[in-house]
Design a protein around this motif. Sequence first.
Motif, PDB file in Angstrom:
ATOM      1  N   ILE A 110       1.659   9.122  -6.155  1.00  0.00           N
ATOM      2  CA  ILE A 110       2.032  10.500  -5.836  1.00  0.00           C
ATOM      3  C   ILE A 110       3.211  10.943  -6.703  1.00  0.00           C
ATOM      4  CG2 ILE A 110       2.898  12.018  -4.010  1.00  0.00           C
ATOM      5  CD1 ILE A 110       1.249  10.386  -2.030  1.00  0.00           C
ATOM      6  N   CYS A 111       4.155  10.052  -6.953  1.00  0.00           N
ATOM      7  CA  CYS A 111       5.270  10.393  -7.846  1.00  0.00           C
ATOM      8  C   CYS A 111       4.764  10.648  -9.265  1.00  0.00           C
ATOM      9  CB  CYS A 111       6.314   9.280  -7.841  1.00  0.00           C
ATOM     10  SG  CYS A 111       7.328   9.240  -6.357  1.00  0.00           S
ATOM     11  N   ALA A 112       3.756   9.899  -9.703  1.00  0.00           N
ATOM     12  CA  ALA A 112       3.166  10.138 -11.023  1.00  0.00           C
ATOM     13  C   ALA A 112       2.495  11.510 -11.064  1.00  0.00           C
ATOM     14  CB  ALA A 112       2.162   9.040 -11.356  1.00  0.00           C
ATOM     15  N   LEU A 113       1.828  11.893  -9.986  1.00  0.00           N
ATOM     16  CA  LEU A 113       1.227  13.229  -9.926  1.00  0.00           C
ATOM     17  C   LEU A 113       2.302  14.311  -9.929  1.00  0.00           C
ATOM     18  CD1 LEU A 113      -1.671  12.676  -7.366  1.00  0.00           C
ATOM     19  CD2 LEU A 113      -1.851  13.033  -9.826  1.00  0.00           C
ATOM     20  N   ALA A 114       3.424  14.040  -9.274  1.00  0.00           N
ATOM     21  CA  ALA A 114       4.533  15.003  -9.279  1.00  0.00           C
ATOM     22  C   ALA A 114       5.080  15.170 -10.696  1.00  0.00           C
ATOM     23  CB  ALA A 114       5.638  14.532  -8.333  1.00  0.00           C
TER      24      ALA A 114
ATOM     25  N   ILE B 266       7.082  13.703  -0.995  1.00  0.00           N
ATOM     26  CA  ILE B 266       6.123  12.857  -0.281  1.00  0.00           C
ATOM     27  C   ILE B 266       6.027  11.484  -0.944  1.00  0.00           C
ATOM     28  CG2 ILE B 266       3.691  12.613   0.395  1.00  0.00           C
ATOM     29  CD1 ILE B 266       5.263  14.682   2.015  1.00  0.00           C
ATOM     30  N   GLY B 267       5.986  11.457  -2.266  1.00  0.00           N
ATOM     31  CA  GLY B 267       5.914  10.181  -2.982  1.00  0.00           C
ATOM     32  C   GLY B 267       7.123   9.301  -2.726  1.00  0.00           C
ATOM     33  N   LEU B 268       8.318   9.897  -2.775  1.00  0.00           N
ATOM     34  CA  LEU B 268       9.526   9.126  -2.510  1.00  0.00           C
ATOM     35  C   LEU B 268       9.589   8.648  -1.062  1.00  0.00           C
ATOM     36  CD1 LEU B 268      12.143  11.135  -4.579  1.00  0.00           C
ATOM     37  CD2 LEU B 268      11.170   8.890  -5.094  1.00  0.00           C
ATOM     38  N   LEU B 269       9.047   9.432  -0.149  1.00  0.00           N
ATOM     39  CA  LEU B 269       8.986   9.002   1.241  1.00  0.00           C
ATOM     40  C   LEU B 269       8.106   7.761   1.385  1.00  0.00           C
ATOM     41  CD1 LEU B 269       9.641   9.593   4.272  1.00  0.00           C
ATOM     42  CD2 LEU B 269       7.512  10.895   4.304  1.00  0.00           C
ATOM     43  N   PHE B 270       6.954   7.769   0.718  1.00  0.00           N
ATOM     44  CA  PHE B 270       6.076   6.594   0.773  1.00  0.00           C
ATOM     45  C   PHE B 270       6.730   5.376   0.115  1.00  0.00           C
ATOM     46  CE2 PHE B 270       2.599   9.348   2.028  1.00  0.00           C
ATOM     47  CZ  PHE B 270       1.793   8.500   2.771  1.00  0.00           C
ATOM     48  N   VAL B 271       7.407   5.582  -1.012  1.00  0.00           N
ATOM     49  CA  VAL B 271       8.095   4.467  -1.669  1.00  0.00           C
ATOM     50  C   VAL B 271       9.189   3.920  -0.755  1.00  0.00           C
ATOM     51  CG1 VAL B 271       9.608   3.873  -3.603  1.00  0.00           C
ATOM     52  CG2 VAL B 271       7.546   5.211  -4.005  1.00  0.00           C
ATOM     53  N   TYR B 272       9.908   4.807  -0.085  1.00  0.00           N
ATOM     54  CA  TYR B 272      10.950   4.375   0.842  1.00  0.00           C
ATOM     55  C   TYR B 272      10.358   3.568   2.001  1.00  0.00           C
ATOM     56  CZ  TYR B 272      14.704   4.605   4.286  1.00  0.00           C
ATOM     57  OH  TYR B 272      15.654   4.272   5.214  1.00  0.00           O
ATOM     58  N   LEU B 273       9.228   4.042   2.538  1.00  0.00           N
ATOM     59  CA  LEU B 273       8.595   3.300   3.638  1.00  0.00           C
ATOM     60  C   LEU B 273       8.060   1.949   3.183  1.00  0.00           C
ATOM     61  CD1 LEU B 273       6.675   6.181   5.438  1.00  0.00           C
ATOM     62  CD2 LEU B 273       8.743   5.018   6.213  1.00  0.00           C
ATOM     63  N   GLY B 274       7.728   1.823   1.910  1.00  0.00           N
ATOM     64  CA  GLY B 274       7.183   0.573   1.398  1.00  0.00           C
ATOM     65  C   GLY B 274       8.213  -0.373   0.823  1.00  0.00           C
ATOM     66  N   ARG B 275       9.477  -0.029   0.907  1.00  0.00           N
ATOM     67  CA  ARG B 275      10.505  -0.888   0.325  1.00  0.00           C
ATOM     68  C   ARG B 275      10.662  -2.172   1.122  1.00  0.00           C
ATOM     69  NH1 ARG B 275      13.038   1.600   4.195  1.00  0.00           N
ATOM     70  NH2 ARG B 275      15.027   0.866   5.009  1.00  0.00           N
TER      71      ARG B 275
ATOM     72  N   VAL C 276       0.839  -1.207   0.000  1.00  0.00           N
ATOM     73  CA  VAL C 276       0.000   0.000   0.000  1.00  0.00           C
ATOM     74  C   VAL C 276       0.868   1.248   0.000  1.00  0.00           C
ATOM     75  CG1 VAL C 276      -1.660   1.324   1.369  1.00  0.00           C
ATOM     76  CG2 VAL C 276      -2.012  -1.117   1.022  1.00  0.00           C
ATOM     77  N   PHE C 277       1.909   1.286   0.818  1.00  0.00           N
ATOM     78  CA  PHE C 277       2.802   2.439   0.841  1.00  0.00           C
ATOM     79  C   PHE C 277       3.479   2.640  -0.514  1.00  0.00           C
ATOM     80  CE2 PHE C 277       3.804   2.934   5.662  1.00  0.00           C
ATOM     81  CZ  PHE C 277       2.546   3.487   5.841  1.00  0.00           C
ATOM     82  N   SER C 278       3.974   1.556  -1.107  1.00  0.00           N
ATOM     83  CA  SER C 278       4.613   1.661  -2.420  1.00  0.00           C
ATOM     84  C   SER C 278       3.629   2.114  -3.482  1.00  0.00           C
ATOM     85  CB  SER C 278       5.215   0.318  -2.819  1.00  0.00           C
ATOM     86  OG  SER C 278       6.244  -0.044  -1.943  1.00  0.00           O
ATOM     87  N   PHE C 279       2.427   1.573  -3.453  1.00  0.00           N
ATOM     88  CA  PHE C 279       1.393   1.924  -4.432  1.00  0.00           C
ATOM     89  C   PHE C 279       1.038   3.406  -4.324  1.00  0.00           C
ATOM     90  CE2 PHE C 279      -3.065   2.122  -5.837  1.00  0.00           C
ATOM     91  CZ  PHE C 279      -2.921   1.576  -7.110  1.00  0.00           C
ATOM     92  N   ILE C 280       0.789   3.866  -3.108  1.00  0.00           N
ATOM     93  CA  ILE C 280       0.458   5.282  -2.895  1.00  0.00           C
ATOM     94  C   ILE C 280       1.638   6.161  -3.309  1.00  0.00           C
ATOM     95  CG2 ILE C 280      -0.007   7.017  -1.116  1.00  0.00           C
ATOM     96  CD1 ILE C 280      -1.695   4.886   0.311  1.00  0.00           C
ATOM     97  N   GLY C 281       2.845   5.754  -2.941  1.00  0.00           N
ATOM     98  CA  GLY C 281       4.027   6.529  -3.293  1.00  0.00           C
ATOM     99  C   GLY C 281       4.224   6.648  -4.794  1.00  0.00           C
ATOM    100  N   LEU C 282       3.993   5.571  -5.526  1.00  0.00           N
ATOM    101  CA  LEU C 282       4.140   5.627  -6.973  1.00  0.00           C
ATOM    102  C   LEU C 282       3.081   6.513  -7.612  1.00  0.00           C
ATOM    103  CD1 LEU C 282       5.142   1.949  -7.773  1.00  0.00           C
ATOM    104  CD2 LEU C 282       6.578   3.996  -7.851  1.00  0.00           C
TER     105      LEU C 282
END
Length: 106
Positions: free
Chosen positions: A15-19, A88-97, A7-13
């Motif tokens: 948000i990165c797409a929105l960025a 924020i997106g990279l933070l979520f991706v990092y938390l989901g690694r 879920v964290f990785s999905f949300i992070g990706l």
Amino acid sequence: MRVIRFVFSFIGLWICALALLALVLDGVRSIAANRIVMKPLGETWFEMHRESLNLAQAVIQRNVHPLIWDPVVQWILMMPAWLFAAIIGLLFVYLGRKRRPKMIRI
């Protein structure tokens, strides 16, 4: 735990797409204006939902501390929207690694 990481990785990706989308829009605006144009986060938020921005300001100034709004939150709101979303997106991706297993060396 795998579901939470997913879920964290999905949300992070997302948000990165929105960025990336916000960066492309800033690029299009820059080409049209013949100068570099970066839309701040505060302006984007104000255009999308101004009532929530006003509510956030009131809540932070009344319930947290007025000094938090002026230097800290206003500085964040002046950041380009794409940069804030990317952080924020990279933070979520990092938390989901997936973490590497700890190895004990003797």
